[in-house]
Design an enzyme around this catalytic site. Structure first.
Site, PDB file in Angstrom:
ATOM      1  N   GLN A   1      38.959  70.477 -38.382  1.00  0.00           N
ATOM      2  CA  GLN A   1      38.993  69.437 -37.363  1.00  0.00           C
ATOM      3  C   GLN A   1      39.271  68.066 -37.982  1.00  0.00           C
ATOM      4  O   GLN A   1      40.006  67.257 -37.419  1.00  0.00           O
ATOM      5  CB  GLN A   1      37.653  69.388 -36.607  1.00  0.00           C
ATOM      6  CG  GLN A   1      37.340  70.637 -35.790  1.00  0.00           C
ATOM      7  CD  GLN A   1      38.285  70.831 -34.605  1.00  0.00           C
ATOM      8  OE1 GLN A   1      38.907  69.883 -34.118  1.00  0.00           O
ATOM      9  NE2 GLN A   1      38.434  72.072 -34.169  1.00  0.00           N
TER      10      GLN A   1
ATOM     11  N   HIS B   1      31.449  76.647 -37.716  1.00  0.00           N
ATOM     12  CA  HIS B   1      32.298  77.554 -36.937  1.00  0.00           C
ATOM     13  C   HIS B   1      32.150  78.964 -37.520  1.00  0.00           C
ATOM     14  O   HIS B   1      31.884  79.111 -38.709  1.00  0.00           O
ATOM     15  CB  HIS B   1      33.738  77.037 -37.093  1.00  0.00           C
ATOM     16  CG  HIS B   1      34.764  77.738 -36.267  1.00  0.00           C
ATOM     17  ND1 HIS B   1      35.302  78.956 -36.613  1.00  0.00           N
ATOM     18  CD2 HIS B   1      35.392  77.375 -35.117  1.00  0.00           C
ATOM     19  CE1 HIS B   1      36.214  79.310 -35.716  1.00  0.00           C
ATOM     20  NE2 HIS B   1      36.282  78.377 -34.792  1.00  0.00           N
TER      21      HIS B   1
ATOM     22  N   ASP C   1      35.170  72.541 -44.843  1.00  0.00           N
ATOM     23  CA  ASP C   1      36.025  73.045 -43.772  1.00  0.00           C
ATOM     24  C   ASP C   1      36.600  71.838 -43.031  1.00  0.00           C
ATOM     25  O   ASP C   1      35.940  71.213 -42.210  1.00  0.00           O
ATOM     26  CB  ASP C   1      35.193  73.923 -42.836  1.00  0.00           C
ATOM     27  CG  ASP C   1      35.994  74.402 -41.624  1.00  0.00           C
ATOM     28  OD1 ASP C   1      37.179  74.031 -41.490  1.00  0.00           O
ATOM     29  OD2 ASP C   1      35.430  75.146 -40.800  1.00  0.00           O
TER      30      ASP C   1
ATOM     31  N   CYS D   1      33.222  79.550 -30.694  1.00  0.00           N
ATOM     32  CA  CYS D   1      33.109  80.198 -32.000  1.00  0.00           C
ATOM     33  C   CYS D   1      31.992  79.584 -32.825  1.00  0.00           C
ATOM     34  O   CYS D   1      32.142  79.375 -34.042  1.00  0.00           O
ATOM     35  CB  CYS D   1      34.418  80.129 -32.782  1.00  0.00           C
ATOM     36  SG  CYS D   1      35.746  81.037 -32.029  1.00  0.00           S
TER      37      CYS D   1
END
Ligand SMILES: Cc1ncc(COP(=O)(O)O)c(C=O)c1O
Ligand SMILES: Cc1ncc(COP(=O)(O)O)c(C=O)c1O
Lengths: 155, 418, 418, 155
Positions: free
Chosen positions: B215, B134, B212, B376
């Site tokens: 999600q 992202h 990250d 994104c």
């Protein structure tokens, strides 16, 4: 769960002429030679359009054409734009661009420009806030081309 | 193609209608149609428990934290600090002192890029990301590259949308990578990355690993210690919590070594014009009045999903995803972008003859909210050879019936544009 | 000593009991006593309108902003962007494009210190602050000094707690100050600074002016153009709004010239691994999912205070402050720290024979919430020759009767410790 | 509006011995010479305390003293601390510090150390969450002095 599947209520946006122009654009090709050119991009969706213009006698448009990867609205808008700018000089195109932006945002335009009636089928975008940019993207690229810029700025 | 059938088979008692009743917004109508919300990956809806916790705090127990000696301030500080424990438990962190509250994932990654990137990494070292990141896990590293002389390397992915571990490993080989930053789950492809293996590769090459989890944390149990991560970030609003709050988890030794990101109140022990002394622990990174009410709301969200349980959530979503993959694959002209074996409830697709924008507009007029565009993730779009996709993403409140409505409507969208 | 008697004389119809009814928390009891909240300068309480606006959004109209083509996302984006107009109107800004949403004042100042400080100021230039700044307006500049070779200068204040304009002017003289950063109202002394004169001095010396409006914006009309400021910051939670949202206003030309602070989604026009193109306008500084619900809550707070009107608010607070100054001055052994002529509803004091901590504890046991300590202003404490003070601060819901309770209780606190 | 002004309910915190020690500390002075010394500071309120220790025969405390600007709780705590550490070696002081921290936090301590009864009047802070640090600040400084540090770290 059952959901109505009729798309009647989007017919104001996707009028037949829009769908037709999007499927079979008349002015989508890599025109050579050309006098002015600029690309525009909608950062939200990645739509891209490149507009090319050739002038007759250096002042009025002999021909306009575009290449694009975009949604039905931006394709149809680009195609209709290429049609209506023919024979116009830069000032007339700028004023028509402003009138069209008004039409796209508000659904109506106070302009007396006869070209507005050709563009009228795009007025439906005014009901679809985030789609207004799709309709105005080719016009932004056109203005950028007139300004001699290479890329239209998206705001 | 059924995503994670083992989990789906477990199928614990999961009463989706009861869950839906906890989310007031789901009973809204959109364009006169039932609201079918398939955009949870962008931001999830909020259960009454979260809304109520925030209102309740503002109505009965609120004052600034950490600063007051009075009852309201003490109690509010307790409520705020309590959520640090909850987050530590959610992530299976070693200690509450490893939890920093930020605005969102984006700020958490920027914090690491500024503080670890400028404070610990040395010019000439490299940061390694992947093609499926992202923008939040790309742009901060570009800014670090451009201001601090750090090289930016990008590991490839396969055509099916999985991380190319050979590419990843080869970019680590020269030992110059100081930090790898990899998504746990792709917001476009749905791919889950094999973080434990990624971590082993990174560590073997002397690199730290930032994950990250924006999600991933929503769908499955996360154990940062078992994963072997060094930094883990997530964002509250995707976890059914409020906007305005995110989390950075980092190993204590890293946090201790890192200089602060922002300066101001609360992050200092003492200030004179000559010199300020930083506070210790996560406080060093929480300058100014924090998002008190939002942290409290995040605590309620964690309570809420924990009560349902991540086994049940994962099983529900695996079943949904399997159903969606089979229903959508059957739509003529529909191409699913991303075919990873280990995947979660996010499905991107293109529809022949119809642009993603137009698809989204027609779906919207039928009450169905999907996202359309580049999500994104511009470089990933380029890698997958698409300019944009439509994306349906699922939450704990998503039903099989909603997926059926989506698939049925897409069939009609396709014929509309033919 | 009556602060701003002209305003007090206007005394418009201001029904404090009606206003109190809008704040649910005020009917709480603390230690069995009525809750007397005199800590609004740390953070204000929230009216039902704000709480309700946030709940209502989460219950009926929520999705991520700027990213969706669907109805919920469009409507939420409208609601979010609408608040930008409200803030622009609140500050009398020239354009909505000058409003950047941040987490709080602290982040807004750090944004300027990073982006303007590292991107525009050159090593060898100086930043000029004052002795009465909050840590939020000190530490970011120290960090800039230490990382970027910017000199930090500090203008003096007088013994009565007013800005020493001669000192300020002399520090500008050599023309090396690129930015002055000055509080509009002191959170310790209550002093309002003469910003228009400060701005004229700064501009004459070629410096830009940042104004920390964290306290000021709550109490009086702010007109950034009339003030002549170049940057103005404030924080939502002190303006009866939610935590997690603050504002940076800056002249458009400055914002355009400044590089972004954080990178990620929403702040870019396009991303490739080689190069990203920044979005234009305030968006460039709003990386990632913003504090959507909190911005909407801030909009409700602005509506709420605007409906009351700043003339009425200023008059109410001037009257309260006058009453408090006279009641507190009459308490034996009580010393008010800060005697500025132009002052707002924040009063710091010491009590002979009783430490501020002990004072606060005894007040708290009587339901009265004041703050005690250094108020995130260590250098100011040193300048005023105190290690800590107690501080009573007033909001739109504060009553004369509450001030009487405070003064009466302080008399007894004093005798308790004698 | 009327508010009760009785302070009866703070008497568990401000017992007479606390108020007395705060007003008339027995061990507050700038002791010279000394063998170990450290300062502590509470960032919340700005309280500062400096603790000095002199050892007899190099192992047990001959005398402890302090200088402070602080609240009644921290003053009284420092004064009582200076009293009870006399005659103790470093290990005994560390264990008493831990016992006292428990007393301050929980209001009770399981310790059999006789000094705990002297410190008992400070147990009331356990009901006042943000005041616990006031009571433990001098002890943190003492430990820092034993560690040879110049400043105690505040957490
Ligand atoms: C004058 C002043 N500046 C800055 C701040 C910082 O505000 P925040 O903590 O919301 O960033 C405050 C309040 O704490 C303040 O009073
Ligand atoms: C994988 C991934 N990383 C980072 C983010 C950024 O999250 P936020 O916008 O809350 O900072 C998102 C969501 O937008 C995401 O899906």
């Amino acid at each position: 769960m059952s959901q109505s599947h009729s798309f009647d209520d989007v017919r104001d946006l996707y009028q037949n002429i829009i769908l037709d122009r999007a499927r079979n654009p008349r002015h989508m090709h890599r025109m050579e030679p050309f006098d002015a050119c600029a690309a525009g991009e909608n950062p939200l969706c990645g739509d891209q359009v490149e507009v090319r213009v050739r002038f007759a006698a250096g002042t009025t448009v002999a021909e306009a054409a575009f290449e694009a990867r975009g949604c039905a609205i931006s394709m149809a808008s680009a195609d209709l734009m290429a049609e209506v700018v023919r024979g116009r000089d830069a000032a007339a195109m700028r004023s028509l661009a402003a009138d069209f932006a008004e039409l796209a945002r508000n659904g109506v335009s106070g302009s007396a420009d006869p070209a507005i009636s050709t563009l009228q089928p795009l007025s439906g975008v005014s009901e679809y806030r985030s789609r207004v940019k799709c309709a105005t993207l080719p016009w932004s690229a056109l203005i950028a081309a007139l300004d001699g810029a290479k890329e239209s700025s998206h705001d | 193609m059924n995503a994670n059938p083992k989990l789906a088979d477990l199928a614990p008692a999961f009463d989706v209608e009861r869950i839906r009743a906890d989310f007031p917004i789901l009973s809204q109508r959109v364009h006169g149609k039932p609201f079918v919300f398939l955009d949870s990956a962008a931001s999830a809806q909020k259960p009454r428990a979260v809304i109520g916790a925030m209102s309740h705090a503002m109505e009965t127990q609120y004052a600034n934290v950490h600063r007051g000696l009075h009852w309201m301030s003490e109690r509010t500080s307790d409520a705020y600090e309590n959520v640090r424990d909850q987050v530590a438990a959610l992530l299976h962190a070693e200690s509450r002192e490893e939890i920093v509250f930020t605005r969102n994932s984006t700020e958490a990654i920027n914090l690491v890029a500024h503080s670890y990137g400028r404070g610990i990494l040395k010019p000439g070292q490299a940061v390694l990301i992947t093609e499926m990141e992202h923008h939040a896990n790309i742009v901060p590293w570009q800014m670090l590259r451009d201001s601090h002389g750090i090289e930016l390397r990008v590991a490839g992915i396969t055509d099916s949308g999985e991380l190319d571990l050979a590419s990843f490993a080869s970019l680590l080989e020269d030992g110059r990578v100081g930090l790898a930053a990899v998504t746990h789950m792709s917001n476009v492809l749905g791919t889950y990355n094999p973080i434990a293996r990624v971590a082993a590769l990174a560590h073997a090459a002397g690199a730290q690993l930032l994950v990250d989890g924006s999600q991933a944390v929503v769908h499955r149990t996360v154990d940062v210690q078992a994963l072997g991560a060094d930094f883990y970030v997530f964002t509250g609003h995707k976890l059914y919590g409020p906007t305005g709050v995110g989390v950075l988890w980092a190993r204590r030794a890293l946090l201790d070594a890192m200089p602060p990101f922002m300066g101001g109140g609360d992050m200092i022990a003492s200030v004179s014009f000559e010199r300020s002394i930083w506070a210790s622990g996560p406080t060093k990174f929480e300058a100014g009045t924090p998002a008190i009410i939002e942290v409290i709301g995040l605590g309620a969200a964690i309570d809420y999903v924990s009560a349902i349980g991540f086994d049940a959530i994962a099983a529900h979503e695996a079943a949904l995803t399997g159903h969606a993959l089979s229903r959508l694959s059957a739509v003529d002209g529909l191409r699913i972008v991303g075919q990873a074996k280990d995947r979660g409830g996010v499905i991107s697709f293109t529809l022949e003859g119809a642009h993603a924008h137009d698809v989204a507009t027609l779906l919207d007029r039928n009450g169905i909210a999907v996202r359309a565009g580049r999500h994104c993730a511009d470089p990933l779009m380029a890698r997958m050879g698409v300019t944009s996709t439509a994306r349906a993403s699922f939450g704990i409140y998503t039903t099989h019936a909603e997926i059926d409505v989506l698939a049925d409507t897409l069939v009609r969208v396709r014929s509309f544009f033919q």
